[in-house]
Design a protein around this motif. Structure first.
Motif, mmCIF file in Angstrom:
data_model
loop_
_atom_site.group_PDB
_atom_site.id
_atom_site.type_symbol
_atom_site.label_atom_id
_atom_site.label_comp_id
_atom_site.label_asym_id
_atom_site.label_seq_id
_atom_site.Cartn_x
_atom_site.Cartn_y
_atom_site.Cartn_z
ATOM 1 N N SER A 150 -3.660 -9.811 10.663
ATOM 2 C CA SER A 150 -2.405 -9.154 10.290
ATOM 3 C C SER A 150 -2.149 -9.221 8.786
ATOM 4 C CB SER A 150 -1.231 -9.737 11.078
ATOM 5 O OG SER A 150 -1.042 -11.103 10.794
ATOM 6 N N ALA A 151 -2.578 -10.286 8.124
ATOM 7 C CA ALA A 151 -2.380 -10.396 6.669
ATOM 8 C C ALA A 151 -3.225 -9.376 5.923
ATOM 9 C CB ALA A 151 -2.710 -11.809 6.200
ATOM 10 N N VAL A 152 -4.487 -9.269 6.292
ATOM 11 C CA VAL A 152 -5.379 -8.316 5.617
ATOM 12 C C VAL A 152 -4.955 -6.881 5.933
ATOM 13 C CG1 VAL A 152 -7.770 -7.478 5.529
ATOM 14 C CG2 VAL A 152 -7.303 -9.929 5.436
ATOM 15 N N LEU A 153 -4.521 -6.647 7.150
ATOM 16 C CA LEU A 153 -4.042 -5.315 7.511
ATOM 17 C C LEU A 153 -2.796 -4.949 6.699
ATOM 18 C CD1 LEU A 153 -4.333 -2.858 9.412
ATOM 19 C CD2 LEU A 153 -2.790 -4.042 10.966
ATOM 20 N N GLN A 154 -1.855 -5.860 6.597
ATOM 21 C CA GLN A 154 -0.638 -5.619 5.819
ATOM 22 C C GLN A 154 -0.976 -5.371 4.348
ATOM 23 O OE1 GLN A 154 2.249 -5.113 6.894
ATOM 24 N NE2 GLN A 154 3.796 -5.782 5.492
ATOM 25 N N TYR A 155 -1.831 -6.195 3.790
ATOM 26 C CA TYR A 155 -2.242 -6.053 2.392
ATOM 27 C C TYR A 155 -2.924 -4.699 2.175
ATOM 28 C CZ TYR A 155 -4.177 -7.488 -2.112
ATOM 29 O OH TYR A 155 -4.496 -7.587 -3.444
ATOM 30 N N GLY A 156 -3.821 -4.344 3.088
ATOM 31 C CA GLY A 156 -4.543 -3.074 2.984
ATOM 32 C C GLY A 156 -3.625 -1.867 3.112
ATOM 33 N N LEU A 157 -2.632 -1.953 3.977
ATOM 34 C CA LEU A 157 -1.689 -0.839 4.118
ATOM 35 C C LEU A 157 -0.887 -0.620 2.841
ATOM 36 C CD1 LEU A 157 -0.386 -1.349 7.765
ATOM 37 C CD2 LEU A 157 -1.842 0.488 6.916
ATOM 38 N N PHE A 158 -0.454 -1.695 2.224
ATOM 39 C CA PHE A 158 0.279 -1.539 0.965
ATOM 40 C C PHE A 158 -0.624 -1.003 -0.139
ATOM 41 C CE2 PHE A 158 3.548 -4.229 2.869
ATOM 42 C CZ PHE A 158 4.658 -3.496 2.517
ATOM 43 N N GLU A 159 -1.856 -1.434 -0.165
ATOM 44 C CA GLU A 159 -2.797 -0.918 -1.167
ATOM 45 C C GLU A 159 -3.036 0.573 -0.953
ATOM 46 O OE1 GLU A 159 -5.174 -0.761 -4.434
ATOM 47 O OE2 GLU A 159 -3.848 -2.375 -3.819
#
Length: 190
Positions: A150-159
């Motif tokens: 979930s952290a990498v997904l959240q980070y990737g979505l914002f990027e």
């Protein structure tokens, strides 16, 4: 290069340390499953829904922690990158991914470790046929990856959102330049 490695290491260490309060929180709020004492040890059958609730509490905590940490790391990375004119995206993402995996194991160890001695004491004092609290244990080991996911997904979505916005801004700027270019070359009709 040294600054980016330092940022990745700080993200890794900070996120890993968040596993300690998460493990403590899991230990405080998760229900304790019960087991029946037999002559050979503990019998966990029939399984109650409490066994699944322990994994569920851990999983939900890790998913929420991932969303919060992914968002926070992205915002801090953006602020520091703009201030110091560095590209810290990859270092932050790698530190975040590794830190959340290490933090998940830390949370699991803290929560299960705090319950270990109480469960052992209850087992030592029990006679065959007694029902005792079994202590926290994580049966669904795949939950250890939920924080990282979930952290990498959240980070990737914002990027992805930021890249999309910068692409739109470049397109608008290019369109404005193209619209102004033909007018500069034309003679005025006065």
């Amino acid at each position: 290069m040294g600054r980016t490695l330092a940022v990745g290491a700080v993200v890794f260490g900070g996120v890993t340390l968040l596993g300690v309060p998460l493990g403590l929180l899991w230990w405080l709020i998760a229900p304790r499953p019960e087991a029946t004492v037999t002559s050979q040890g503990l019998a966990y059958y029939p399984l109650s829904q409490t066994w699944f609730a322990v994994d569920g509490y851990y999983s939900i905590m890790m998913l929420v922690a991932g969303l919060v940490v992914g968002y926070t790391c992205y915002l801090l990375q953006q602020r520091i990158s703009h201030r110091h004119r560095l590209d810290l995206r990859l270092a932050t993402l790698l530190g975040l991914a590794a830190g959340t995996v290490a933090g998940s194991f830390t949370a699991w160890g803290v929560g299960a470790g705090l319950d270990f001695h109480a469960a052992e004491r209850a087992l030592a004092l029990a006679a065959p046929g007694d029902v005792v609290p079994a202590g926290l244990t994580l049966r669904a080991h795949s939950a250890l990856l939920l924080w990282s996911f979930s952290a990498v997904l959240q980070y990737g979505l914002f990027e992805a959102l930021m890249l999309r916005q910068s692409d739109k801004a470049r397109e608008a700027e290019k369109t404005a330049e193209e619209a102004a270019a033909p007018q500069e070359g034309r003679p005025s009709a006065a």
